[in-house]
Enzyme design. Structure first.
Site, PDB file in Angstrom:
ATOM      1  N   GLU A 114     -19.655  12.900   1.815  1.00 26.30           N
ATOM      2  CA  GLU A 114     -19.686  13.133   0.320  1.00 26.30           C
ATOM      3  C   GLU A 114     -20.157  12.160  -0.456  1.00 26.30           C
ATOM      4  O   GLU A 114     -20.002  10.818  -0.268  1.00 26.30           O
ATOM      5  CB  GLU A 114     -18.214  13.614  -0.170  1.00 26.30           C
ATOM      6  CG  GLU A 114     -17.705  14.812   0.264  1.00 26.30           C
ATOM      7  CD  GLU A 114     -16.292  15.222  -0.169  1.00 26.30           C
ATOM      8  OE1 GLU A 114     -16.131  16.513  -0.416  1.00 26.30           O
ATOM      9  OE2 GLU A 114     -15.613  14.311  -0.533  1.00 26.30           O
ATOM     10  N   CYS A 127     -21.916   6.779  -6.084  1.00 22.68           N
ATOM     11  CA  CYS A 127     -21.052   6.137  -5.188  1.00 22.68           C
ATOM     12  C   CYS A 127     -21.693   6.967  -3.766  1.00 22.68           C
ATOM     13  O   CYS A 127     -21.471   8.119  -3.405  1.00 22.68           O
ATOM     14  CB  CYS A 127     -19.682   6.708  -5.374  1.00 22.68           C
ATOM     15  SG  CYS A 127     -18.414   6.216  -4.206  1.00 22.68           S
ATOM     16  N   CYS A 134     -13.536   7.314   8.683  1.00 20.98           N
ATOM     17  CA  CYS A 134     -13.128   5.944   8.403  1.00 20.98           C
ATOM     18  C   CYS A 134     -12.202   5.443   9.535  1.00 20.98           C
ATOM     19  O   CYS A 134     -11.431   6.255   9.883  1.00 20.98           O
ATOM     20  CB  CYS A 134     -12.731   5.720   7.186  1.00 20.98           C
ATOM     21  SG  CYS A 134     -12.388   3.960   6.745  1.00 20.98           S
ATOM     22  N   CYS A 138      -6.276   3.585   5.483  1.00 21.55           N
ATOM     23  CA  CYS A 138      -5.512   2.858   4.452  1.00 21.55           C
ATOM     24  C   CYS A 138      -4.579   4.405   3.689  1.00 21.55           C
ATOM     25  O   CYS A 138      -5.259   5.358   3.509  1.00 21.55           O
ATOM     26  CB  CYS A 138      -6.789   2.623   3.384  1.00 21.55           C
ATOM     27  SG  CYS A 138      -7.488   1.158   3.584  1.00 21.55           S
ATOM     28  N   CYS A 141      -5.601   6.727   0.745  1.00 18.30           N
ATOM     29  CA  CYS A 141      -6.907   7.144   0.638  1.00 18.30           C
ATOM     30  C   CYS A 141      -6.983   8.005   1.314  1.00 18.30           C
ATOM     31  O   CYS A 141      -6.749   8.363   2.646  1.00 18.30           O
ATOM     32  CB  CYS A 141      -7.880   5.861   1.166  1.00 18.30           C
ATOM     33  SG  CYS A 141      -9.738   6.490   1.222  1.00 18.30           S
ATOM     34  N   GLY A 194     -16.065   5.414   4.452  1.00 21.05           N
ATOM     35  CA  GLY A 194     -16.341   4.598   5.280  1.00 21.05           C
ATOM     36  C   GLY A 194     -16.086   3.081   5.098  1.00 21.05           C
ATOM     37  O   GLY A 194     -16.223   2.832   3.740  1.00 21.05           O
ATOM     38  N   SER A 226     -18.296  -2.457  -1.467  1.00 21.79           N
ATOM     39  CA  SER A 226     -16.912  -2.652  -1.620  1.00 21.79           C
ATOM     40  C   SER A 226     -16.467  -2.642  -0.014  1.00 21.79           C
ATOM     41  O   SER A 226     -16.560  -1.899   0.728  1.00 21.79           O
ATOM     42  CB  SER A 226     -16.191  -1.462  -2.215  1.00 21.79           C
ATOM     43  OG  SER A 226     -14.562  -1.521  -2.210  1.00 21.79           O
ATOM     44  N   PHE A 249      -8.170  -4.644  -2.719  1.00 21.55           N
ATOM     45  CA  PHE A 249      -7.037  -5.447  -2.492  1.00 21.55           C
ATOM     46  C   PHE A 249      -5.872  -4.899  -2.554  1.00 21.55           C
ATOM     47  O   PHE A 249      -5.090  -4.796  -1.330  1.00 21.55           O
ATOM     48  CB  PHE A 249      -7.121  -6.549  -3.503  1.00 21.55           C
ATOM     49  CG  PHE A 249      -6.598  -8.017  -3.190  1.00 21.55           C
ATOM     50  CD1 PHE A 249      -6.986  -8.572  -2.177  1.00 21.55           C
ATOM     51  CD2 PHE A 249      -5.343  -8.246  -4.220  1.00 21.55           C
ATOM     52  CE1 PHE A 249      -6.434  -9.888  -1.765  1.00 21.55           C
ATOM     53  CE2 PHE A 249      -4.673  -9.510  -3.720  1.00 21.55           C
ATOM     54  CZ  PHE A 249      -5.267 -10.316  -2.599  1.00 21.55           C
ATOM     55  N   ASN A 325      -5.489   8.223  -7.998  1.00 16.03           N
ATOM     56  CA  ASN A 325      -6.031   9.767  -7.801  1.00 16.03           C
ATOM     57  C   ASN A 325      -5.349  10.561  -6.635  1.00 16.03           C
ATOM     58  O   ASN A 325      -5.540  10.330  -5.524  1.00 16.03           O
ATOM     59  CB  ASN A 325      -7.486   9.700  -7.489  1.00 16.03           C
ATOM     60  CG  ASN A 325      -8.225   8.788  -8.812  1.00 16.03           C
ATOM     61  OD1 ASN A 325      -7.844   9.063  -9.924  1.00 16.03           O
ATOM     62  ND2 ASN A 325      -9.017   7.811  -8.318  1.00 16.03           N
ATOM     63  N   CYS A 368     -12.015   8.338  -6.974  1.00 11.02           N
ATOM     64  CA  CYS A 368     -12.020   7.334  -6.080  1.00 11.02           C
ATOM     65  C   CYS A 368     -10.581   7.392  -5.205  1.00 11.02           C
ATOM     66  O   CYS A 368      -9.699   7.840  -5.686  1.00 11.02           O
ATOM     67  CB  CYS A 368     -11.673   5.975  -6.866  1.00 11.02           C
ATOM     68  SG  CYS A 368     -11.205   4.406  -5.836  1.00 11.02           S
TER      69      CYS A 368
END
Length: 393
Positions: A114, A127, A134, A138, A141, A194, A226, A249, A325, A368
């Site tokens: 995406e 973006c 990935c 995380c 996410c 990723g 990032s 972070f 989000n 995000c």
């Protein structure tokens, strides 16, 4: 008397089938020169041909060799027989109520990623993704719930920029200099699917193409990469790409960051911050952005804010506070607005810019942390995800 002009005709045994044609999108200048010479372009003419073809592809957005009118007709014909100019396929295009556009993009092998375009006043940010899925898992996410399928090629990365320019109608009109165009796509952030630093070479090559002054020509200071903290590759980012750096972070103690960003177990906060303090391009004009997603009751206390400013003391930085989000099955909730504002005030009073990001494209799952390719969406229950995040019973 000058030497006679010779036509640069490629010597080909036959017309190659489409599957064997080399895609020129994503090749660096050196790689493009090499494939043209291998295909029969005389070496003494190769540099000139690279420059011409490069401008047609990346400055003018041309995909048809026949339209490259400063090349001889015979050369154009034979280029078309050996090469192609191909982008990833846009499968779906969704437009949010706030104008955000999300593209579901199909790449080689049928995999999908995406890409998101975010329009803002006076600028537009794209973006882009660097991997299918990935490796980082995380826990906050959505992409992290999808296993890594493969790295994207340089062509698939730069292709996202090109297809967005297609959709925005941003390639210059014939006879109009690129420097005069209004940039709808003015910034690129490697914040999609990723971890860019786990696909360093392809990301570097793609960004060098995007920054090239005879093509798309985005300034390195309009590109932000990032990372979640792949410490060994951070210095290379400054040296070989030169773009701005952002760090996911999200926590002020190793205990919490180990859960939110599991790569922290390999490169904990102290090691990451030491590397950032030594970042070659670090300055007040090129600050590091610390991204900090606000999770209710997890990392959003005043004590967290005070720890954060103490941790990053001495690093030219700004703190982007990102309201969480939510996505289906997410094990977290967004911090209350008042709590986010209190956190931001502490950071700001300590001398750091602390903008609170306005969520964009939430209605189309484009915000995000929400990206996840549709065909790879293995649905997990809230309980399963919470357990994997270390929050379940």
């Amino acid at each position: 008397m000058s030497a006679p002009i010779t036509q640069d005709v490629l010597t080909l045994p036959r017309k190659l089938p489409e599957s064997d044609r080399i895609n020129l999108v994503g090749l660096t200048r050196a790689q493009l020169r090499e494939v043209l010479i291998e295909g029969g372009t005389p070496e003494r003419q190769a540099n000139m041909r690279v420059g011409q073809i490069w401008q047609w592809i990346y400055q003018k957005g041309v995909r048809d060799f026949e339209a490259m009118t400063n090349l001889s007709k015979a050369y154009r014909t034979e280029l078309a027989e050996r090469y192609e100019i191909a982008l990833p396929e846009v499968v779906t295009r969704q437009v949010s109520a706030d104008g955000t556009r999300k593209y579901l993009v199909r790449i080689a092998g049928g995999h999908e990623v995406e890409t998101v375009y975010i329009p803002e006043e006076g600028r537009g940010t794209l973006c882009i993704s660097s991997q299918v899925g990935c490796t980082l898992t995380c826990s906050f996410c959505h992409t992290g719930t999808q296993k890594l399928v493969r790295n994207l090629t340089a062509g698939e990365i730069v292709g996202q920029v090109m297809l967005a320019r297609d959709d925005l109608g941003e390639w210059p009109e014939p006879g109009r200099a690129p420097k005069d165009e209004t940039r709808l796509l003015s910034n690129v952030v490697l914040m999609g699917m990723g971890e860019p630093l786990y696909n360093f070479d392809a990301v570097r090559d793609a960004m060098q193409i995007v920054m090239d002054g005879e093509g798309i020509s985005l300034s390195r200071r309009r590109i932000t990469l990032s990372t979640s903290g792949v410490v060994p590759e951070i210095a290379r980012t400054a040296e070989e790409i030169g773009c701005l750096l952002a760090v996911s972070f999200h926590a002020t103690t190793d205990e919490v960051r180990d859960t939110l960003v599991p790569i922290n177990k390999k490169w904990p906060i102290a090691k990451l911050l030491d590397e950032l303090r030594a970042y070659p391009k670090l300055s007040n004009s090129e600050r590091i952005t610390f991204e900090y997603v606000m999770l209710k009751g997890v990392n959003d206390s005043d004590a967290d804010a005070r720890r954060l400013v103490k941790l990053i003391q001495g690093i030219p930085a700004k703190i982007n506070l990102i309201p969480f989000n939510e996505w289906p099955g997410a094990p977290y909730q967004r911090s209350d607005r008042a709590r986010i504002q209190s956190f931001a005030d502490i950071v700001y009073k300590a001398g750091y810019a602390s903008p609170i990001r306005t969520p964009r494209g939430e209605d189309i799952m484009a915000a995000c942390g929400q990206l996840k390719s549709a065909t790879e969406r293995a649905r997990k229950s809230r309980t399963q995800i919470a357990t994997e995040a270390g929050l379940g019973g």
